[in-house]
Motif scaffolding. Structure first.
Motif, PDB file in Angstrom:
ATOM      1  N   GLY A   1      71.188  63.508 130.905  1.00 37.51           N
ATOM      2  CA  GLY A   1      70.374  62.391 131.381  1.00 37.51           C
ATOM      3  C   GLY A   1      69.175  62.851 132.188  1.00 37.51           C
TER       4      GLY A   1
ATOM      5  N   CYS B   1      70.449  52.971 129.786  1.00 35.11           N
ATOM      6  CA  CYS B   1      70.455  52.559 131.192  1.00 35.11           C
ATOM      7  C   CYS B   1      69.285  51.637 131.461  1.00 35.11           C
TER       8      CYS B   1
ATOM      9  N   ASP C   1      77.785  60.705 138.002  1.00 35.63           N
ATOM     10  CA  ASP C   1      78.826  59.689 137.885  1.00 35.63           C
ATOM     11  C   ASP C   1      80.115  60.476 137.678  1.00 35.63           C
TER      12      ASP C   1
ATOM     13  N   GLY D   1      69.768  55.938 135.304  1.00 36.71           N
ATOM     14  CA  GLY D   1      70.509  56.590 134.234  1.00 36.71           C
ATOM     15  C   GLY D   1      69.671  57.619 133.494  1.00 36.71           C
TER      16      GLY D   1
END
Lengths: 490, 165
Positions: free
Chosen positions: A148, A174, A315, A352
């Protein structure tokens, strides 16, 4: 041809002036017994503008351009945004140069791997390194390698069809994307992320990128810079494109602009106009029509100032990014020397997608070539590589990775002038003939490397344009080297 | 007899001129990447032409004629004027290489500047208050005899050196 036009050419003296220029440039070397041979490494704007200047300045020089990929034109093809086709018009003048009788293009030749710079120097009277900046500056923060997070170089390479970026497959599912850096490349990325898909459909953006963007959920793009509005590196044309981007509205932080209007009084016009447009967009209450347009907009973009990345946050469950931690800065100093200094405050921004657009970077391709790894350029004075006779450089490799095509053009003409001076003055020894491409071709053949000629490229060009026609695009780029070579060999 | 000789001589001159012109056209095209498409379509009547003087980067004055409606970039291309790197984007407002400087009087006659032109002009080296982009200036009869200076496109360090090349 009208008689009037013919007479004028004869008497105008212009052609005589040009002839005179040619003679004064090549001086006594005009009568040297051998053909001076120059080799240029890299076929982007730097390579081509250097070649163009040399060929024009002396009627006896042969110029060979070597390029790693089977296709020429460098960042004009792989860097300029798909929705800026006019900027790519320079390809026409490069094509004219490539087709000149004293110019030859050799694609699919990797200098540093297939042939060394040493070998080129033995074969040519002069070698000009114009291979640009294929690397990028890294943020140097933890989490930079998470899924990402992309460099702008790779992201731009992906939507522009650079072969080694085709597997990038950025996750656009995202809502928020954060771009670090506020130069024109950062604005290009923001614009491509937020443009209505219909306006991208008719460009030469790659099909996979177009499909990915059609499915994209990204609807908020923050363009983040270390310093303040007065230090922003983008130019006004690109800012205006964001301000006018259909379906989007701007969202900035008013306090970021404190003191800016007052500071504009003595500022040169370009910076003043750019800042005024930013102030207007950020602070002014829009007219009714514009307010209506903004209310209907489903996508948001904005600058964020005084922020530097400290960490990309993961995450925990998915090993991909959840956000980015930014340090809050304040400015110290004034004028050109304004510096960002940490305040100790931090801010987390959930997102994101992170695109780091903090600069391209040149790499050393051959250990025998002097390289300043701190500045990431080849050390030189006016294009003459230091402590390396017969070696020159032009473009971003010479000055660092900033500037538009016109900047590179002037930079390349400058190197070409240095080269011409050295030929005229005898600094470059032209007394002995050099084999040029004759010996290099033999070397390459022995090593199983088959160069792609300019007419081979034209086959690739035609295939791309024909494929593009089917979908209303100027071209459908071939995305991998194997396919390019296949077409080249037909 | 004299007529035949005269015609023969004329034909000889025309043939030489043709090849010189073609060479110049292809040279110009080589430099700027554009074909000279307008050669065949320029009006023959000279009273329709507007004279323009260019001062090149060496300080030399070059006098040419264009038709009303031609842009200054069109003229540079059509007349194969040899300005290094001029008109890179071919008149599409995507660069600043056709930057020209005018005197106050002429500048005022050139009309208003669009934001789009100003945005690119802002990037030009050596920008002045009487600068314009040549691709946006179209000739009119009122501009007869105008002078346009081609400025340096970069800070030339060489200018401080002793000219010994």
């Amino acid at each position: 041809m009208s008689g009037h036009k013919l007479l004028k050419l004869w008497s105008s003296g212009r052609s005589r002036w040009r002839l005179h220029e040619g003679i004064s440039r090549c001086g006594k070397a005009c009568y040297s017994s051998c053909i001076p041979k120059v080799c240029i490494v890299g076929s982007g704007p730097a390579g081509f503008y250097t070649a163009q200047h040399i060929i024009k300045a002396r009627q006896d020089v042969d110029v060979d351009i070597y390029e790693r990929l089977p296709v020429p034109f460098g960042l004009v093809r792989f860097g300029v945004a798909p929705d800026h086709p006019e900027v790519k018009n320079v390809i026409n003048t490069f094509t004219q140069t490539a087709k000149h009788s004293r110019c030859s293009f050799y694609g699919n030749v990797n200098v540093g791997k297939d042939v060394s710079v040493d070998e080129l120097q033995q074969a040519y009277h002069a070698v000009v390194l114009s291979y640009g900046a294929e690397g990028n500056r890294s943020m140097g923060v933890p989490g930079e390698d998470l899924a990402g997070v992309y460099s702008a170089k790779d992201f731009v390479g992906w939507y522009n069809g650079l072969p080694n970026c085709r597997e990038l497959s950025p996750d656009l599912s995202c809502e928020t994307a954060v771009i670090l850096g506020q130069g024109n490349v950062a604005l290009d990325v923001a614009r491509i992320l937020l443009s209505p898909i219909d306006s991208l459909k008719k460009t030469d953006i790659t099909q996979p990128a177009l499909e990915a963007l059609a499915e994209s959920q990204v609807c908020r793009v923050l363009i983040v810079g270390r310093r303040g509005p007065m230090q922003i590196a983008c130019t006004i044309k690109e800012l205006r494109e964001m301000v006018n981007l259909p379906g989007t509205r701007p969202e900035m932080v008013a306090t970021d602009f404190e003191g800016v209007a007052e500071a504009l009084k003595d500022v040169p016009r370009p910076r003043k106009r750019l800042t005024e447009l930013m102030l207007k967009t950020a602070l002014e209450k829009p007219g009714e029509k514009e307010q209506e347009r903004r209310n209907k907009a489903s996508r948001v973009w904005g600058f964020r100032f005084f922020r530097s990345p400290i960490e990309v946050l993961a995450d925990p469950s998915q090993n991909k990014i959840a956000g980015i931690r930014l340090a809050v800065n304040k400015l110290e100093g004034s004028g050109e020397g304004v510096q960002a200094v940490l305040t100790g405050e931090e801010e987390d921004v959930p997102c994101g997608l992170v695109v780091s657009s903090i600069g391209y970077k040149s790499l050393s391709i051959d250990p025998s070539v002097p390289f300043d790894s701190h500045k990431a350029i080849v050390p030189n004075i006016m294009g003459r590589v230091q402590q390396a006779a017969g070696l020159y450089c032009s473009g971003w490799l010479k000055t660092g990775p900033t500037g538009v095509i016109a900047t590179t053009m002037n930079n390349s003409f400058d190197t070409a002038r240095s080269l011409m001076e050295d030929m005229d003055s005898g600094m470059l020894d032209l007394s002995a003939a050099k084999p040029g491409s004759q010996s290099i071709s033999v070397l390459l053949e022995k090593r199983g490397v088959k160069p792609v000629t300019f007419s081979d490229w034209e086959k690739i060009d035609n295939v791309e344009m024909t494929r593009g026609e089917a979908s209303g695009k100027p071209r459908e780029k071939l995305l991998n080297v194997e396919e390019m070579l296949q077409v080249a060999r037909t | 007899m004299a007529l035949v000789t005269a015609l023969g001589r004329l034909a000889h001159v025309r043939l030489r001129e043709y090849s010189r012109r073609t060479a110049a056209v292809s040279w110009g095209a080589f430099l700027t990447g554009r074909r000279n498409l307008s050669t065949g379509t320029q009006p023959l009547r000279s009273e329709n032409k507007v004279t323009v003087h260019f001062i090149n980067r060496d300080g030399e004055k070059i006098t040419v004629k264009g038709s009303p409606g031609d842009s200054l970039l069109d003229i540079v291309i059509n007349e194969d004027l040899d300005f290094d790197g001029f008109g890179a984007c071919e008149g599409t407002l995507a660069c600043s290489t056709c930057h020209l400087i005018f005197d106050e009087e002429v500048y005022k006659k050139l009309g208003p500047v669009t934001d789009e032109e100003m945005d690119m002009l802002d990037l030009a080296y050596g920008l002045t208050d009487t600068s314009r982009l040549g691709c946006q200036i179209c000739l009119t009869k009122s501009l007869e005899g105008m002078v346009a200076r081609v400025p340096e496109s970069v800070a030339d360090i060489r200018q401080s050196k002793d000219g010994s090349s």
